[in-house]
Design a protein around this motif. Structure first.
Motif, mmCIF file in Angstrom:
data_model
loop_
_atom_site.group_PDB
_atom_site.id
_atom_site.type_symbol
_atom_site.label_atom_id
_atom_site.label_comp_id
_atom_site.label_asym_id
_atom_site.label_seq_id
_atom_site.Cartn_x
_atom_site.Cartn_y
_atom_site.Cartn_z
ATOM 1 N N ALA A 77 0.824 -1.204 0.000
ATOM 2 C CA ALA A 77 0.000 0.000 0.000
ATOM 3 C C ALA A 77 0.860 1.256 0.000
ATOM 4 C CB ALA A 77 -0.928 -0.013 1.219
ATOM 5 N N LEU B 112 0.833 4.188 -2.892
ATOM 6 C CA LEU B 112 0.424 5.552 -2.577
ATOM 7 C C LEU B 112 1.555 6.556 -2.812
ATOM 8 C CD1 LEU B 112 -1.675 4.829 0.627
ATOM 9 C CD2 LEU B 112 -2.547 5.610 -1.590
ATOM 10 N N PRO C 147 -7.246 3.314 -4.864
ATOM 11 C CA PRO C 147 -6.519 3.901 -3.729
ATOM 12 C C PRO C 147 -7.404 4.893 -2.982
ATOM 13 C CG PRO C 147 -5.799 4.921 -5.764
ATOM 14 C CD PRO C 147 -6.749 3.826 -6.163
ATOM 15 N N ARG D 39 -4.341 6.398 5.163
ATOM 16 C CA ARG D 39 -4.661 5.842 3.842
ATOM 17 C C ARG D 39 -3.975 4.498 3.618
ATOM 18 N NH1 ARG D 39 -2.886 9.720 -0.269
ATOM 19 N NH2 ARG D 39 -1.778 10.856 1.365
ATOM 20 N N LEU E 284 -5.989 1.112 2.598
ATOM 21 C CA LEU E 284 -5.618 0.344 1.410
ATOM 22 C C LEU E 284 -5.144 -1.062 1.788
ATOM 23 C CD1 LEU E 284 -5.403 0.311 -1.613
ATOM 24 C CD2 LEU E 284 -3.173 1.470 -1.448
ATOM 25 N N ARG F 93 -8.056 -3.229 2.203
ATOM 26 C CA ARG F 93 -8.590 -3.654 0.908
ATOM 27 C C ARG F 93 -7.769 -4.803 0.325
ATOM 28 N NH1 ARG F 93 -9.835 2.444 -1.624
ATOM 29 N NH2 ARG F 93 -11.438 2.978 -0.068
#
Length: 309
Positions: free
Chosen positions: A217, A221, A249, A260, A264, A267
Motif C-alpha cells: 500500500a 500511494l 486507492p 490511507r 488500502l 482492501r
C-alpha cells in the motif's frame, strides 16, 4: 558448509535430475508423514485453515484439507527445486496467469506495478514466469538463517532473472529501492499476508484481527503505481494465478498517509482472503497468523493434531 546448506544444495541438485513422477512420489510421502506426525507447523496449519473454512466444516473434512494442504506445500518445494533446470519456454508452460494481458499492457506502457501475493500456490513459479516473459522484476526476501541458506535462495531466484532486495541489512531501505524500480517500469510482487516485523498495519482477516505489511500500500500511494492482488493456486498440470484489480486507492478524504495506508492494506487483505477462500488447500500458512493465537496450540476437533507417527 553447514548441514542445512548441504541439504538445500543436495535438494536442488538431486530433485532436478530425478524423473518427476519419482520426485513427486517422494515429496508426497514426506507430506503424508508430516501430517501423521502432527507437529507444531501442522497444528498451526489446521488452526489457520479452520478460520478460513469456518466452524461448520466437520473435523474429518478439515483433516482432509490439512493433508491436501501439506501435499500442496510439498509440491511448492518440489517445483521450486526443479525450476532452475527449466528453460524460458518450459517455465512459461509451468504457470498460467488469468489477467496476463492486463499485466502485459502495464509493462508495455512502462508503468511499474505492485502485486500483493499470499503465501499460496507457487510464488516462485509466478516470479520466474514474469522474468521468462522478458519483464523486469524486483522483490524483497527475508533473511533466512543460516546466512548460507539465505544466500543460496537469493542466488536461486537471481538465476531466474529476479532482482532480490534484502528485507534487512541492505545498503538502502528496501522501499526506496523498490520505488526506484517502479519508476523504471518493474513488476514488484510482494508477499503480503503475513507481517514479519510485528509492527505492521492492523487489519481484519477472515473476521479476526491481525497485522499485515504496509509495503504494497505504501509503495502504491507514494509512487502512484497501480496495486493489484493475485489469487494463487494449483491445478493438476500447472501452478496458476489470477490478477485482481487494480485496487482503488483511498483519496485525501481518508486522512493522513498513514491512515490511507491502513485503508488500502485492509482492501488488500479483503482481496487476499477472497482468493484464499476459493483455494484453501493451497494456502501455505504454517506460522502464527492472528493476534489472538498463542505461540503453540493444538486444534480442537482435528485428528491432524494427534495423528499417529
Amino acid at each position: 558448509m553447514s548441514l542445512a546448506d548441504l541439504g538445500y544444495l543436495a535438494g536442488w541438485r538431486l530433485i532436478r535430475v530425478l524423473p518427476r513422477p519419482v520426485a513427486a512420489a517422494a515429496f508426497g510421502v514426506a507430506a503424508d508423514r508430516a501430517y501423521r506426525r502432527g507437529g507444531p507447523g501442522v497444528r498451526r496449519l489446521a488452526e489457520n485453515l479452520r478460520r478460513v473454512v469456518g466452524p461448520d466444516l466437520p473435523p474429518a473434512e478439515l483433516d482432509d484439507l490439512v493433508r491436501r494442504g501439506l501435499r500442496s506445500y510439498a509440491r511448492y518445494f518440489l517445483e521450486a527445486f526443479r525450476l532452475p533446470g527449466g528453460d524460458r519456454a518450459a517455465i512459461r508452460r509451468q504457470f498460467r496467469l488469468d489477467g496476463e494481458q492486463v499485466l502485459a499492457a502495464e509493462v508495455a506502457a512502462g508503468r511499474g506495478v505492485v502485486v500483493a501475493l499470499p503465501h499460496a500456490g507457487n510464488w516462485d513459479a509466478a516470479g520466474a514466469w514474469v522474468t521468462a516473459m522478458g519483464w523486469p522484476l524486483a522483490t524483497v526476501a527475508e533473511r533466512l538463517k543460516p546466512e548460507s541458506v539465505y544466500r543460496r535462495f537469493v542466488a536461486f531466484r537471481e538465476g531466474l532473472g529476479m532482482e532480490i532486495i534484502p528485507l534487512t541489512g541492505g545498503r538502502q531501505p528496501p522501499l526506496t529501492l523498490l520505488a526506484e524500480r517502479l519508476s523504471q517500469g518493474y513488476v514488484v510482487p510482494l508477499l503480503a499476508d503475513r507481517d514479519l516485523s510485528r509492527t505492521g498495519v492492523p487489519v481484519t482477516f477472515f473476521g479476526q484481527p491481525t497485522r499485515m505489511p504496509p509495503g504494497p500500500a505504501l509503495l502504491a500511494l507514494r509512487t502512484g503505481a497501480p496495486l493489484y492482488t493475485a489469487d494463487m493456486w494449483y491445478e493438476a498440470d500447472s501452478a496458476c494465478g489470477r490478477l485482481v484489480g487494480p485496487i482503488e486507492p483511498p483519496g485525501p478524504e481518508h486522512g493522513t498517509l498513514s491512515q490511507r495506508v491502513t485503508v488500502l492494506t485492509q482492501r488488500v487483505a479483503d482481496q487476499l482472503a477472497a482468493g484464499i477462500a476459493r483455494h484453501p488447500e493451497d494456502w501455505h500458512m504454517l506460522q502464527r497468523m492472528w493476534l489472538d493465537q498463542p505461540a503453540n496450540r493444538a486444534v480442537p476437533g482435528s485428528s491432524a493434531t494427534t495423528g499417529p507417527a
